[in-house]
Design an enzyme around this catalytic site. Structure first.
Site, PDB file in Angstrom:
ATOM      1  N   HIS A 131       0.872  -1.179   0.000  1.00 41.45           N
ATOM      2  CA  HIS A 131       0.000   0.000   0.000  1.00 41.45           C
ATOM      3  C   HIS A 131       0.909   1.229   0.000  1.00 41.45           C
ATOM      4  O   HIS A 131       1.139   1.861   1.030  1.00 41.45           O
ATOM      5  CB  HIS A 131      -0.941  -0.005   1.200  1.00 41.45           C
ATOM      6  CG  HIS A 131      -2.202  -0.751   0.960  1.00 41.45           C
ATOM      7  ND1 HIS A 131      -3.127  -0.343   0.025  1.00 41.45           N
ATOM      8  CD2 HIS A 131      -2.693  -1.884   1.511  1.00 41.45           C
ATOM      9  CE1 HIS A 131      -4.147  -1.189   0.017  1.00 41.45           C
ATOM     10  NE2 HIS A 131      -3.905  -2.131   0.901  1.00 41.45           N
ATOM     11  N   ASP A 136      -4.733   1.933   2.168  1.00 43.30           N
ATOM     12  CA  ASP A 136      -5.020   1.250   3.433  1.00 43.30           C
ATOM     13  C   ASP A 136      -5.594   2.218   4.464  1.00 43.30           C
ATOM     14  O   ASP A 136      -6.515   1.876   5.215  1.00 43.30           O
ATOM     15  CB  ASP A 136      -3.768   0.570   3.973  1.00 43.30           C
ATOM     16  CG  ASP A 136      -2.555   1.496   4.027  1.00 43.30           C
ATOM     17  OD1 ASP A 136      -2.549   2.561   3.366  1.00 43.30           O
ATOM     18  OD2 ASP A 136      -1.581   1.161   4.732  1.00 43.30           O
ATOM     19  N   TYR A 334      -8.473   8.364 -17.465  1.00 47.49           N
ATOM     20  CA  TYR A 334      -9.359   8.960 -16.472  1.00 47.49           C
ATOM     21  C   TYR A 334      -9.665  10.403 -16.858  1.00 47.49           C
ATOM     22  O   TYR A 334      -8.785  11.115 -17.329  1.00 47.49           O
ATOM     23  CB  TYR A 334      -8.713   8.981 -15.081  1.00 47.49           C
ATOM     24  CG  TYR A 334      -8.378   7.630 -14.481  1.00 47.49           C
ATOM     25  CD1 TYR A 334      -8.819   6.437 -15.045  1.00 47.49           C
ATOM     26  CD2 TYR A 334      -7.607   7.555 -13.323  1.00 47.49           C
ATOM     27  CE1 TYR A 334      -8.508   5.225 -14.476  1.00 47.49           C
ATOM     28  CE2 TYR A 334      -7.290   6.349 -12.745  1.00 47.49           C
ATOM     29  CZ  TYR A 334      -7.735   5.177 -13.313  1.00 47.49           C
ATOM     30  OH  TYR A 334      -7.425   3.971 -12.754  1.00 47.49           O
ATOM     31  N   GLU A 406       0.204   7.932  11.175  1.00 46.91           N
ATOM     32  CA  GLU A 406      -1.159   7.437  11.388  1.00 46.91           C
ATOM     33  C   GLU A 406      -2.030   8.394  12.201  1.00 46.91           C
ATOM     34  O   GLU A 406      -3.261   8.295  12.160  1.00 46.91           O
ATOM     35  CB  GLU A 406      -1.105   6.073  12.084  1.00 46.91           C
ATOM     36  CG  GLU A 406      -0.475   5.000  11.208  1.00 46.91           C
ATOM     37  CD  GLU A 406      -0.223   3.704  11.950  1.00 46.91           C
ATOM     38  OE1 GLU A 406      -0.370   2.631  11.337  1.00 46.91           O
ATOM     39  OE2 GLU A 406       0.140   3.763  13.149  1.00 46.91           O
TER      40      GLU A 406
END
Length: 426
Positions: A131, A136, A334, A406
């Site tokens: 990831h 994630d 895209y 995090e």
């Protein structure tokens, strides 16, 4: 009697705002309380990444949790996507919240204890899987949002559709996937979604900061391939052949004028990059053919179409001037990730509030996102969440050393939840 009537009228008109603020306070408290769980989810997904359209275990884990919350869950959407529906306690709009779930063919080099050791098959080769773009964290944050909003569903005015999307990084060759396939399969219908919100963590943006902008925030992307056919000859006698290598070099040089001389760069940015050139097997043989590949990025649709046209003209005319033949193929890509101006203006105060003044209007970037397929159908708002660790240099997304602080995820959980609360009350 007049005083009682006045107090009644004040309570009627201030109650919605009071209830809105009260719900936000609950969101803040629960975001604090479940932060460790969100981090635990993120580490699970980080340690167990899966490539695009192969997110089988990832999807099963997500679906199991959403079922535990008591949501209406649909699986195998666009191969491995998971969609869950939360019916609020009061009538209101249908709001889509999206997280992408796939990893990348990158071998991790960080020193975290939950480092990925996973491998997978990519283009016929066994590769490390990581990831390396933060998907994630996106999964974990949206699971946290689902938990908080479900716990408070009686106060939700409307319906929330949680969209866990596979293959944002692109489906394997020969397969469909990602947001485009989700849209094709009707993810924005039954019930019809009114607006959609998406986020992306960023390893170069400080924790506690949000970044956003109205209109084009990320570029369109198209890959292209070129095949040049010449005439093979001995390297000592080039006049006996037609050199596709020289032709390729001239095409690359001439194509640089597309951006520098044809694009109105005061309007928007654009990029034409050649990333692959293959041809020849021996130092003294002029080969018969050369193949090239590249990428086109644009933040304006008219500029995008002009790049297509100019690239075709330059390739054909350069090849012809050398006596060679050339074929250009521009592959589907895209669209521009385009934040609806009205929706952005409406929700900007929410981003400012939740980030406590640290919401920054950013410059557009030439990376691309298939969230743009949702935005082609309905108004959408896409923004960035800070994940830069202090005193640690950002390694960059899609790299083996990609690292996220995090502690930045809590703001993402709060931001998505706040957007729901404020939109459904406006």
């Amino acid at each position: 009697m007049k005083k009682i009537l006045l107090l009644f009228l004040i309570s009627v008109f201030t109650y919605p705002a009071f209830a809105q603020d009260q719900l936000k306070q609950i969101i803040d408290e629960r975001a604090d309380e479940i932060e460790e769980q969100v981090i635990e989810w993120r580490r699970h997904f980080h340690e167990n990444p899966e490539l695009s359209n192969r997110e089988f275990e990832t999807a099963a884990y997500i679906a199991e949790y959403l079922n535990e919350l008591g949501l209406e869950v649909e699986t195998e959407v666009a191969h491995t996507g998971v969609v869950a529906l939360l019916e609020g306690g009061q009538p209101g709009p249908v709001i889509g919240l999206r997280a992408d779930i796939d990893g990348l063919p990158v071998t991790e080099r960080t020193d975290v204890p939950f480092k990925s050791e996973a491998t997978g098959m990519y283009q016929g080769k066994e590769v490390g899987v990581m990831h390396a773009c933060g998907h994630d964290t996106h999964i974990a944050m949206l699971m946290g949002v689902a938990k908080i909003l479900t716990e408070n569903k009686d106060q939700i005015k409307g319906t929330i559709k949680f969209i866990f999307q596979p293959a944002e990084e692109g489906a394997p060759q020969g397969e469909e996937g990602g947001a485009e396939l989700m849209v094709k399969e009707g993810v924005l219908q039954n019930p019809d979604v009114d607006v959609i919100f998406g986020l992306h963590i960023n390893d170069a943006t400080p924790v506690g900061t949000l970044r956003y902008r109205s209109e084009g925030i990320m570029a369109s992307v198209n890959s292209f391939s070129v095949e040049i056919k010449g005439k093979q000859a001995h390297g000592s006698a080039p006049w006996n052949g037609v050199d596709p290598i020289v032709t390729a070099a001239q095409i690359i040089n001439n194509a640089q004028t597309i951006v520098s001389r044809n694009m109105e760069l005061t309007k928007q940015a654009a990029v034409v990059t050649f990333g692959v050139i293959e041809g020849g097997v021996r130092h003294n043989i002029i080969p018969e053919s050369v193949k090239m590949e590249g990428t086109i990025r644009a933040l304006d649709e008219d500029m995008r179409q002009l790049i297509f046209k100019r690239l075709e003209t330059i390739i054909q005319n350069t090849a012809e001037s050398n006596g060679a033949e050339a074929t250009l193929t521009i592959h589907d890509g895209y669209p521009i990730t385009y934040n609806d101006p009205q929706l952005t203006e409406m929700m900007a105060p929410t981003l400012e509030e939740v980030a406590e003044g640290n919401a920054v209007i950013m410059d557009a970037i030439t990376g691309a996102e298939d969230f743009s397929f949702f935005q082609k159908e309905i108004p959408g708002l896409y923004f960035f969440v800070g994940g830069k660790a202090p005193n640690r240099e950002a390694a960059g997304h899609h790299t083996p050393d990609f690292y996220i602080d995090e502690s930045g995820m809590k703001l993402g959980v709060r931001a998505m939840s706040y957007l729901v609360v404020d939109y459904m009350n406006r």
